[in-house]
Design a protein around this motif. Structure first.
Motif, PDB file in Angstrom:
ATOM      1  N   LEU A 182       0.835  -1.199   0.000  1.00  0.00           N
ATOM      2  CA  LEU A 182       0.000   0.000   0.000  1.00  0.00           C
ATOM      3  C   LEU A 182       0.873   1.254   0.000  1.00  0.00           C
ATOM      4  N   LYS A 183       1.895   1.296   0.834  1.00  0.00           N
ATOM      5  CA  LYS A 183       2.743   2.486   0.913  1.00  0.00           C
ATOM      6  C   LYS A 183       3.417   2.771  -0.420  1.00  0.00           C
ATOM      7  N   THR A 184       3.833   1.761  -1.130  1.00  0.00           N
ATOM      8  CA  THR A 184       4.439   1.949  -2.451  1.00  0.00           C
ATOM      9  C   THR A 184       3.447   2.635  -3.395  1.00  0.00           C
ATOM     10  N   ILE A 185       2.216   2.170  -3.397  1.00  0.00           N
ATOM     11  CA  ILE A 185       1.180   2.755  -4.260  1.00  0.00           C
ATOM     12  C   ILE A 185       0.881   4.190  -3.830  1.00  0.00           C
ATOM     13  N   LEU A 186       0.767   4.419  -2.525  1.00  0.00           N
ATOM     14  CA  LEU A 186       0.465   5.762  -2.027  1.00  0.00           C
ATOM     15  C   LEU A 186       1.598   6.739  -2.353  1.00  0.00           C
ATOM     16  N   ASP A 187       2.833   6.305  -2.214  1.00  0.00           N
ATOM     17  CA  ASP A 187       3.976   7.164  -2.557  1.00  0.00           C
ATOM     18  C   ASP A 187       3.933   7.563  -4.028  1.00  0.00           C
ATOM     19  N   ASP A 188       3.562   6.627  -4.899  1.00  0.00           N
ATOM     20  CA  ASP A 188       3.433   6.917  -6.327  1.00  0.00           C
ATOM     21  C   ASP A 188       2.310   7.928  -6.566  1.00  0.00           C
ATOM     22  N   MET A 189       1.217   7.773  -5.839  1.00  0.00           N
ATOM     23  CA  MET A 189       0.106   8.726  -5.963  1.00  0.00           C
ATOM     24  C   MET A 189       0.562  10.127  -5.559  1.00  0.00           C
ATOM     25  N   VAL A 190       1.340  10.230  -4.500  1.00  0.00           N
ATOM     26  CA  VAL A 190       1.830  11.532  -4.047  1.00  0.00           C
ATOM     27  C   VAL A 190       2.688  12.177  -5.138  1.00  0.00           C
ATOM     28  N   LEU A 191       3.635  11.425  -5.678  1.00  0.00           N
ATOM     29  CA  LEU A 191       4.521  11.969  -6.711  1.00  0.00           C
ATOM     30  C   LEU A 191       3.737  12.481  -7.917  1.00  0.00           C
ATOM     31  N   ASN A 192       2.759  11.708  -8.360  1.00  0.00           N
ATOM     32  CA  ASN A 192       1.986  12.094  -9.544  1.00  0.00           C
ATOM     33  C   ASN A 192       0.985  13.200  -9.247  1.00  0.00           C
ATOM     34  N   GLU A 244      -0.513  15.678   1.029  1.00  0.00           N
ATOM     35  CA  GLU A 244       0.432  15.230   2.041  1.00  0.00           C
ATOM     36  C   GLU A 244       0.001  13.885   2.608  1.00  0.00           C
ATOM     37  N   LEU A 245       0.936  12.955   2.663  1.00  0.00           N
ATOM     38  CA  LEU A 245       0.675  11.632   3.212  1.00  0.00           C
ATOM     39  C   LEU A 245       1.385  11.486   4.546  1.00  0.00           C
ATOM     40  N   GLN A 246       0.656  10.990   5.536  1.00  0.00           N
ATOM     41  CA  GLN A 246       1.220  10.724   6.848  1.00  0.00           C
ATOM     42  C   GLN A 246       0.915   9.289   7.240  1.00  0.00           C
ATOM     43  N   GLN A 247       1.771   8.726   8.097  1.00  0.00           N
ATOM     44  CA  GLN A 247       1.554   7.388   8.638  1.00  0.00           C
ATOM     45  C   GLN A 247       1.546   7.524  10.157  1.00  0.00           C
ATOM     46  N   CYS A 248       0.555   6.940  10.808  1.00  0.00           N
ATOM     47  CA  CYS A 248       0.424   7.052  12.259  1.00  0.00           C
ATOM     48  C   CYS A 248       1.608   6.423  12.972  1.00  0.00           C
ATOM     49  N   LEU A 249       2.045   7.080  14.021  1.00  0.00           N
ATOM     50  CA  LEU A 249       3.166   6.577  14.816  1.00  0.00           C
ATOM     51  C   LEU A 249       2.771   5.372  15.660  1.00  0.00           C
ATOM     52  N   GLU A 276       1.008   1.598  12.514  1.00  0.00           N
ATOM     53  CA  GLU A 276       1.603   1.726  11.181  1.00  0.00           C
ATOM     54  C   GLU A 276       0.673   1.311  10.051  1.00  0.00           C
ATOM     55  N   THR A 277      -0.476   0.747  10.372  1.00  0.00           N
ATOM     56  CA  THR A 277      -1.431   0.382   9.327  1.00  0.00           C
ATOM     57  C   THR A 277      -2.301   1.571   8.901  1.00  0.00           C
ATOM     58  N   VAL A 278      -2.222   2.681   9.622  1.00  0.00           N
ATOM     59  CA  VAL A 278      -3.086   3.834   9.334  1.00  0.00           C
ATOM     60  C   VAL A 278      -2.305   4.915   8.590  1.00  0.00           C
ATOM     61  N   PHE A 279      -2.830   5.287   7.424  1.00  0.00           N
ATOM     62  CA  PHE A 279      -2.279   6.355   6.593  1.00  0.00           C
ATOM     63  C   PHE A 279      -3.321   7.457   6.488  1.00  0.00           C
ATOM     64  N   ILE A 280      -2.848   8.700   6.486  1.00  0.00           N
ATOM     65  CA  ILE A 280      -3.754   9.845   6.416  1.00  0.00           C
ATOM     66  C   ILE A 280      -3.282  10.785   5.316  1.00  0.00           C
ATOM     67  N   PHE A 281      -4.188  11.134   4.426  1.00  0.00           N
ATOM     68  CA  PHE A 281      -3.930  12.143   3.404  1.00  0.00           C
ATOM     69  C   PHE A 281      -4.560  13.451   3.844  1.00  0.00           C
ATOM     70  N   HIS A 282      -3.801  14.547   3.710  1.00  0.00           N
ATOM     71  CA  HIS A 282      -4.327  15.900   3.862  1.00  0.00           C
ATOM     72  C   HIS A 282      -4.170  16.549   2.495  1.00  0.00           C
ATOM     73  N   GLU A 283      -5.288  16.986   1.948  1.00  0.00           N
ATOM     74  CA  GLU A 283      -5.269  17.509   0.586  1.00  0.00           C
ATOM     75  C   GLU A 283      -5.970  18.866   0.536  1.00  0.00           C
ATOM     76  N   ILE A 284      -5.497  19.719  -0.367  1.00  0.00           N
ATOM     77  CA  ILE A 284      -6.195  20.964  -0.692  1.00  0.00           C
ATOM     78  C   ILE A 284      -6.245  21.059  -2.212  1.00  0.00           C
ATOM     79  N   TRP A 285      -7.448  21.280  -2.712  1.00  0.00           N
ATOM     80  CA  TRP A 285      -7.684  21.386  -4.150  1.00  0.00           C
ATOM     81  C   TRP A 285      -8.219  22.764  -4.482  1.00  0.00           C
TER      82      TRP A 285
END
Length: 95
Positions: free
Chosen positions: A19-29, A40-45, A48-57
């Motif tokens: 999942l992290k590999t796919i999410l990192d690719d999404m961030v780059l693109n 912005e992608l964050q991973q909970c401390l 580690e199974t929880v990822f959070i996106f903060h986005e502004i469009w």
């Protein structure tokens, strides 16, 4: 009017790296998209199974175009195999 989006994803334990590999690719693109102001992608401390996106469009049209990108569609196809439960998506505006 800008759109603020928060997405919370809970990975299956055995799928965290995939999942992290796919999410990192999404961030780059996604950061290359003209309507993207923040992605912005964050991973909970503490989980580690929880990822959070903060986005502004810039606008809804830009967000709609984002959701049609091949890398987003690729992610959407793989979601059932990667996530423990459906993603939580919150759309907001400044108040």
């Amino acid at each position: 009017m800008s759109i603020y989006l928060t997405a919370i994803l809970k990975s299956k334990k055995e799928k965290i790296k995939e999942l992290k590999t796919i999410l990192d690719d999404m961030v780059l693109n996604t950061r290359k998209e003209s309507a993207c102001e923040k992605y912005e992608l964050q991973q909970c401390l503490d989980d580690e199974t929880v990822f959070i996106f903060h986005e502004i469009w810039k606008n809804q049209e830009g967000l709609n175009a984002h959701n049609q990108q091949p890398y987003i569609k690729n992610f959407a196809e793989k979601v059932p195999d990667l996530l423990e439960k459906p993603a939580e998506i919150y759309l907001a505006k400044l108040v």
